[in-house]
Write a protein that holds these residues in place. Structure first.
Motif, PDB file in Angstrom:
ATOM      1  N   ILE A 114      -9.884   0.956  -5.451  1.00 30.81           N
ATOM      2  CA  ILE A 114      -9.121   1.425  -6.556  1.00 30.81           C
ATOM      3  C   ILE A 114      -9.912   2.451  -7.782  1.00 30.81           C
ATOM      4  CG2 ILE A 114      -7.405   1.005  -8.384  1.00 30.81           C
ATOM      5  CD1 ILE A 114      -6.728  -1.615  -6.781  1.00 30.81           C
ATOM      6  N   ASP A 115     -11.128   2.201  -8.291  1.00 29.24           N
ATOM      7  CA  ASP A 115     -11.855   2.634  -9.164  1.00 29.24           C
ATOM      8  C   ASP A 115     -12.380   4.196  -8.551  1.00 29.24           C
ATOM      9  OD1 ASP A 115     -11.519   1.000 -11.140  1.00 29.24           O
ATOM     10  OD2 ASP A 115     -13.299  -0.178 -10.855  1.00 29.24           O
ATOM     11  N   ARG A 116     -12.592   4.131  -7.239  1.00 26.13           N
ATOM     12  CA  ARG A 116     -13.298   5.167  -6.339  1.00 26.13           C
ATOM     13  C   ARG A 116     -11.829   6.132  -6.291  1.00 26.13           C
ATOM     14  NH1 ARG A 116     -15.130   2.697  -1.957  1.00 26.13           N
ATOM     15  NH2 ARG A 116     -16.619   1.803  -3.132  1.00 26.13           N
ATOM     16  N   LEU A 117     -10.786   5.694  -6.053  1.00 27.32           N
ATOM     17  CA  LEU A 117      -9.588   6.607  -5.926  1.00 27.32           C
ATOM     18  C   LEU A 117      -9.287   7.536  -7.132  1.00 27.32           C
ATOM     19  CD1 LEU A 117      -7.264   4.682  -3.745  1.00 27.32           C
ATOM     20  CD2 LEU A 117      -8.103   6.859  -3.196  1.00 27.32           C
ATOM     21  N   ARG A 118      -9.460   6.530  -8.267  1.00 24.13           N
ATOM     22  CA  ARG A 118      -9.084   7.241  -9.572  1.00 24.13           C
ATOM     23  C   ARG A 118     -10.258   7.904 -10.152  1.00 24.13           C
ATOM     24  NH1 ARG A 118      -6.964   1.551 -12.685  1.00 24.13           N
ATOM     25  NH2 ARG A 118      -4.859   1.653 -11.475  1.00 24.13           N
ATOM     26  N   GLY A 119     -11.315   7.726  -9.657  1.00 27.77           N
ATOM     27  CA  GLY A 119     -12.699   8.594 -10.123  1.00 27.77           C
ATOM     28  C   GLY A 119     -13.117   8.000 -11.097  1.00 27.77           C
TER      29      GLY A 119
ATOM     30  N   SER B 264       1.434   9.429  -7.298  1.00 29.03           N
ATOM     31  CA  SER B 264      -0.029   9.242  -6.976  1.00 29.03           C
ATOM     32  C   SER B 264      -0.571   8.388  -7.515  1.00 29.03           C
ATOM     33  CB  SER B 264      -0.635  10.603  -7.678  1.00 29.03           C
ATOM     34  OG  SER B 264      -0.616  10.530  -9.099  1.00 29.03           O
ATOM     35  N   VAL B 265      -0.232   7.406  -8.341  1.00 27.39           N
ATOM     36  CA  VAL B 265      -1.001   6.220  -8.809  1.00 27.39           C
ATOM     37  C   VAL B 265      -0.722   5.050  -7.520  1.00 27.39           C
ATOM     38  CG1 VAL B 265      -0.938   4.227 -10.639  1.00 27.39           C
ATOM     39  CG2 VAL B 265      -0.395   6.716 -11.295  1.00 27.39           C
ATOM     40  N   PRO B 266      -2.040   4.574  -7.255  1.00 23.01           N
ATOM     41  CA  PRO B 266      -1.979   3.478  -6.522  1.00 23.01           C
ATOM     42  C   PRO B 266      -1.260   2.374  -6.669  1.00 23.01           C
ATOM     43  CG  PRO B 266      -4.291   3.837  -7.003  1.00 23.01           C
ATOM     44  CD  PRO B 266      -3.280   4.807  -7.715  1.00 23.01           C
ATOM     45  N   ARG B 267      -0.589   1.687  -5.754  1.00 19.59           N
ATOM     46  CA  ARG B 267       0.446   0.566  -6.148  1.00 19.59           C
ATOM     47  C   ARG B 267      -0.043  -0.453  -4.951  1.00 19.59           C
ATOM     48  NH1 ARG B 267       2.534   1.097 -10.869  1.00 19.59           N
ATOM     49  NH2 ARG B 267       3.901   3.130 -11.035  1.00 19.59           N
ATOM     50  N   ARG B 268      -0.135  -1.809  -5.359  1.00 24.91           N
ATOM     51  CA  ARG B 268      -0.281  -2.918  -4.313  1.00 24.91           C
ATOM     52  C   ARG B 268       1.078  -3.270  -3.824  1.00 24.91           C
ATOM     53  NH1 ARG B 268      -4.866  -5.362  -3.666  1.00 24.91           N
ATOM     54  NH2 ARG B 268      -3.972  -7.386  -3.225  1.00 24.91           N
ATOM     55  N   ASP B 269       1.085  -3.800  -2.680  1.00 22.50           N
ATOM     56  CA  ASP B 269       2.364  -4.430  -2.246  1.00 22.50           C
ATOM     57  C   ASP B 269       2.465  -5.712  -2.987  1.00 22.50           C
ATOM     58  OD1 ASP B 269       2.507  -2.237  -0.258  1.00 22.50           O
ATOM     59  OD2 ASP B 269       1.257  -3.529   1.174  1.00 22.50           O
ATOM     60  N   ARG B 270       3.890  -5.906  -3.303  1.00 21.10           N
ATOM     61  CA  ARG B 270       4.305  -6.954  -3.776  1.00 21.10           C
ATOM     62  C   ARG B 270       3.974  -8.244  -3.198  1.00 21.10           C
ATOM     63  NH1 ARG B 270       7.914  -7.467  -8.441  1.00 21.10           N
ATOM     64  NH2 ARG B 270       8.536  -9.520  -8.412  1.00 21.10           N
ATOM     65  N   GLY B 271       3.345  -9.097  -3.855  1.00 24.54           N
ATOM     66  CA  GLY B 271       3.143 -10.167  -3.169  1.00 24.54           C
ATOM     67  C   GLY B 271       1.673 -10.319  -2.463  1.00 24.54           C
ATOM     68  N   ALA B 272       1.106  -9.241  -2.761  1.00 25.81           N
ATOM     69  CA  ALA B 272      -0.196  -9.045  -2.093  1.00 25.81           C
ATOM     70  C   ALA B 272      -1.418  -9.907  -2.719  1.00 25.81           C
ATOM     71  CB  ALA B 272      -0.658  -7.681  -1.923  1.00 25.81           C
ATOM     72  N   GLY B 273      -0.976 -10.472  -3.924  1.00 25.42           N
ATOM     73  CA  GLY B 273      -1.931 -11.229  -4.557  1.00 25.42           C
ATOM     74  C   GLY B 273      -3.068 -10.393  -5.470  1.00 25.42           C
ATOM     75  N   ARG B 274      -3.967 -11.013  -6.094  1.00 24.06           N
ATOM     76  CA  ARG B 274      -4.926 -10.306  -6.969  1.00 24.06           C
ATOM     77  C   ARG B 274      -5.987  -9.404  -6.222  1.00 24.06           C
ATOM     78  NH1 ARG B 274      -8.739 -13.805 -11.141  1.00 24.06           N
ATOM     79  NH2 ARG B 274     -10.023 -11.945 -11.858  1.00 24.06           N
ATOM     80  N   PRO B 275      -6.282  -8.363  -6.710  1.00 26.91           N
ATOM     81  CA  PRO B 275      -7.213  -7.574  -6.079  1.00 26.91           C
ATOM     82  C   PRO B 275      -8.480  -8.450  -5.857  1.00 26.91           C
ATOM     83  CG  PRO B 275      -6.132  -6.237  -7.626  1.00 26.91           C
ATOM     84  CD  PRO B 275      -5.721  -7.607  -7.788  1.00 26.91           C
TER      85      PRO B 275
END
Length: 130
Positions: free
Chosen positions: A122-127, A103-114
């Motif tokens: 991401i913060d909104r998803l985590r609450g 359930s923890v959101p993960r970024r695709d490998r190589g997608a770079g810095r958010p």
């Protein structure tokens, strides 16, 4: 009995013991974990040369997982995996279920810095957003 069990009630070096019971792949990795503050003996931070003996509780972090073990027999020579239960009692909590880890959101490998927008999502998803 086998050579590594001779005088098993004597105290041994912490880094040597946690390597011997296969909690770390190398003794230098065990010593580095002790120096880094990832190992505690009976609740207090431990140095690599600290002596451990029977009935000592060791808490350590191995690859991000908390392990709690109790020394049964102090050994210095590395033993086979089948012999490890004779030397320690593992009281570690069970690992979290895979559903929680998934359930923890993960970024695709190589997608770079958010980006800032990504971080807010991401913060909104985590609450975490107020």
């Amino acid at each position: 009995m086998r050579k590594f069990f001779e005088d098993g009630n004597a105290e041994r070096r912490l880094d040597s013991w946690i390597w011997a019971v296969r909690l770390f792949k190398t003794r230098s990795a065990a010593a580095a974990a002790c120096r880094g503050g990832h190992v505690r003996v009976n609740g207090s931070p431990a140095k690599p040369g600290q002596r451990v003996g029977p009935d000592d509780e060791i808490r350590l972090r191995v690859e991000g997982v908390e392990k709690i073990v109790v020394v049964v027999r102090a050994i210095t020579k590395r033993v086979g995996a089948a012999v490890v239960p004779e030397c320690m009692v593992d009281r570690s909590p069970p690992p979290p279920p895979k559903e929680v880890l998934a359930s923890v959101p993960r970024r695709d490998r190589g997608a770079g810095r958010p980006t800032k927008r990504d971080r807010r999502e991401i913060d909104r998803l985590r609450g975490l957003e107020q």
